[in-house]
Enzyme design. Structure first.
Site, PDB file in Angstrom:
ATOM      1  N   LYS A  65       0.801  -1.213   0.000  1.00  0.00           N
ATOM      2  CA  LYS A  65       0.000   0.000   0.000  1.00  0.00           C
ATOM      3  C   LYS A  65       0.836   1.268   0.000  1.00  0.00           C
ATOM      4  CE  LYS A  65      -3.963  -2.138   2.312  1.00  0.00           C
ATOM      5  NZ  LYS A  65      -4.923  -1.887   1.238  1.00  0.00           N
TER       6      LYS A  65
ATOM      7  N   ASN B 245     -11.976  -7.969   2.509  1.00  0.00           N
ATOM      8  CA  ASN B 245     -11.284  -6.845   3.131  1.00  0.00           C
ATOM      9  C   ASN B 245     -12.177  -5.623   3.166  1.00  0.00           C
ATOM     10  OD1 ASN B 245     -10.085  -4.284   1.655  1.00  0.00           O
ATOM     11  ND2 ASN B 245     -10.224  -5.895   0.082  1.00  0.00           N
ATOM     12  N   ARG B 246     -12.046  -4.880   4.226  1.00  0.00           N
ATOM     13  CA  ARG B 246     -12.681  -3.565   4.318  1.00  0.00           C
ATOM     14  C   ARG B 246     -11.655  -2.572   4.883  1.00  0.00           C
ATOM     15  NH1 ARG B 246     -16.406  -6.563   7.888  1.00  0.00           N
ATOM     16  NH2 ARG B 246     -15.776  -6.356  10.076  1.00  0.00           N
TER      17      ARG B 246
ATOM     18  N   PHE C 269      -8.453   2.027   2.229  1.00  0.00           N
ATOM     19  CA  PHE C 269      -7.330   2.837   1.736  1.00  0.00           C
ATOM     20  C   PHE C 269      -6.444   3.345   2.878  1.00  0.00           C
ATOM     21  CE2 PHE C 269      -9.763   4.425  -2.325  1.00  0.00           C
ATOM     22  CZ  PHE C 269      -9.687   3.158  -2.869  1.00  0.00           C
TER      23      PHE C 269
ATOM     24  N   SER D   8     -13.230   0.623  -5.336  1.00  0.00           N
ATOM     25  CA  SER D   8     -13.187  -0.026  -4.033  1.00  0.00           C
ATOM     26  C   SER D   8     -14.527   0.146  -3.330  1.00  0.00           C
ATOM     27  CB  SER D   8     -12.080   0.578  -3.158  1.00  0.00           C
ATOM     28  OG  SER D   8     -12.205   0.116  -1.825  1.00  0.00           O
TER      29      SER D   8
ATOM     30  N   ASN E 231     -14.887   0.129  -0.135  1.00  0.00           N
ATOM     31  CA  ASN E 231     -14.621   0.436   1.270  1.00  0.00           C
ATOM     32  C   ASN E 231     -14.451   1.913   1.580  1.00  0.00           C
ATOM     33  OD1 ASN E 231     -14.608  -2.353   2.014  1.00  0.00           O
ATOM     34  ND2 ASN E 231     -12.599  -2.526   1.048  1.00  0.00           N
ATOM     35  N   THR E 232     -14.614   2.772   0.573  1.00  0.00           N
ATOM     36  CA  THR E 232     -14.675   4.215   0.787  1.00  0.00           C
ATOM     37  C   THR E 232     -16.068   4.669   0.390  1.00  0.00           C
ATOM     38  OG1 THR E 232     -12.317   4.560   0.376  1.00  0.00           O
ATOM     39  CG2 THR E 232     -13.769   6.460   0.082  1.00  0.00           C
TER      40      THR E 232
ATOM     41  N   LYS F  85      -9.561   1.510 -13.019  1.00  0.00           N
ATOM     42  CA  LYS F  85      -9.909   0.202 -12.457  1.00  0.00           C
ATOM     43  C   LYS F  85     -11.384   0.193 -12.093  1.00  0.00           C
ATOM     44  CE  LYS F  85      -8.362  -3.311  -9.176  1.00  0.00           C
ATOM     45  NZ  LYS F  85      -7.277  -3.685  -8.222  1.00  0.00           N
TER      46      LYS F  85
ATOM     47  N   ASN G 255     -12.029  -5.083  -9.664  1.00  0.00           N
ATOM     48  CA  ASN G 255     -11.785  -4.952  -8.231  1.00  0.00           C
ATOM     49  C   ASN G 255     -12.582  -6.029  -7.488  1.00  0.00           C
ATOM     50  OD1 ASN G 255     -11.005  -3.771  -5.699  1.00  0.00           O
ATOM     51  ND2 ASN G 255     -10.965  -1.762  -6.686  1.00  0.00           N
TER      52      ASN G 255
ATOM     53  N   GLY H 253      -9.783 -13.697  -9.048  1.00  0.00           N
ATOM     54  CA  GLY H 253      -9.909 -15.148  -9.108  1.00  0.00           C
ATOM     55  C   GLY H 253      -8.795 -15.842  -9.853  1.00  0.00           C
TER      56      GLY H 253
END
Length: 351
Positions: free
Chosen positions: A71, A116-117, A120, A181, A183-184, A219, A248, A291
């Site tokens: 990251k 995952n959460r 960022f 993503s 998660n934001t 993405k 993603n 995958g």
């Protein structure tokens, strides 16, 4: 051996704790030049049959590490020494942020998947830029994946991405705008073409203005409707982007919040790749992720039209030599099919 270690030891520990330990170990390896060079000589792809050129960048092999692992751009050289053909660092935001509360990373071992959460979590663009300015001790193609700072409202998203791009685009072999993503809060809304067009236009101006012109990709999520996949593809062509990364993580898993990656994503990721290839042909570089577990998956993505392939969850379950092993198997397959170079396989089964 790795499977035994994973089953008996690693899976008993918190997934994020193991992640941080692994990153720290690889960061240490990156600071040991002799060991790093020896590993690179032994494990990195060196076979000419695997070399690929995409958007003007030369890749030693088609399989790279997807964003989400490194990251903060601390261990890309070590990852290249383990056999990855490129390393995509990030997601990096313009401003440092801690991410979401822990626990936020979970293994689903029977499904070979991860939820995952993270949100960022990173030290910000300026910190990553300082690391990326260092001289690379071994050859490594580094993509930089940028995202929106959580506290920035939607109205300020374009300016926030531009701030990150100004810091990082001159230091990247390619730049990725991550609007996918889960998660934001509100981030995926930016995939709507009316919001995405001004954002990508602004970032592209920065990328085009770097000394070498940094290639720009976007993405996208696997959860986009097919019509929206087509719309993003058309927009990418309209704006002159260099490629699309698909896909993603998915939120369609019926479980806890966060994005699901790994084996359950395989089918949809391949569907999106095939749809993109049918829409854009070879006018854009398509990077397939989601995958990917073995050489068969990489080969299938290449045949379907991907120029590059990425993995992350497959590496978690496959072990440290995963990328090197897949590249060796791909080189043998190229020769078995009577091809001179792996690029001859790209798009062979595409509609």
């Amino acid at each position: 051996m790795y499977r035994l270690v994973f089953t008996q030891v690693l899976r008993r520990f918190d997934a994020e704790a193991v992640h941080h330990l692994t990153v720290s170990a690889l960061a240490l390896l990156a600071r040991l030049p002799l060991l790093r060079r020896l590993l690179h000589r032994a494990l990195a792809p060196h076979d000419p049959a695997l070399r690929i050129t995409a958007f003007g960048v030369h890749f030693p092999g088609p399989l790279g590490l997807a964003a989400g692992f490194d990251k903060d751009a601390v261990c890309a050289e070590a990852l290249a020494a383990l056999g990855f053909g490129h390393v995509e660092v990030g997601t990096i935001t313009a401003h440092a942020q801690p991410g979401n509360p822990r626990p936020r990373l979970f293994r689903l071992v029977p499904q070979h998947a991860v939820i995952n959460r993270m949100g960022f979590n990173n030290a910000g663009a300026a910190a990553a830029a300082r690391r990326l300015r260092r001289t690379r001790g071994v050859p490594v193609v580094i993509g930089v994946n940028i995202g929106k700072t959580k506290v920035v409202p939607e109205s300020g998203a374009a300016a926030d991405y531009v701030a990150g791009a100004r810091e990082l685009a001159p230091l990247a072999d390619y730049l990725v705008v991550n609007v996918s993503s889960p998660n934001t809060p509100g981030l995926r809304d930016l995939q709507a073409v009316e919001l995405l067009r001004p954002l990508l236009t602004a970032v592209k101006e920065v990328a085009d203005g770097t000394p070498r012109r940094t290639p720009l990709l976007v993405k996208i999520a696997p959860d986009l409707a097919d019509a929206d996949v087509d719309a993003v593809a058309d927009l990418a062509l309209e704006l002159g982007l260099d490629g699309i990364i698909a896909t993603n993580t998915t939120i369609r898993h019926g479980g806890q919040s966060g994005g699901l990656s790994g084996r359950p994503l395989k089918e949809r990721s391949l569907e999106v790749l095939r749809r993109l290839r049918a829409r854009v042909g070879d006018r854009l570089t398509l990077v397939s992720v989601g995958g990917v577990e073995d050489a068969d998956d990489v080969w299938e993505r290449l045949l379907a039209g991907a120029t590059l392939v990425q993995g992350y969850t497959g590496w978690i379950y496959g072990g440290p030599l995963w990328a090197a092993r897949i590249h060796r198997q791909l080189a043998r397959r190229v020769r078995r099919h009577g091809l001179k170079n792996i690029t001859e396989a790209i798009g062979r089964t595409a509609a």
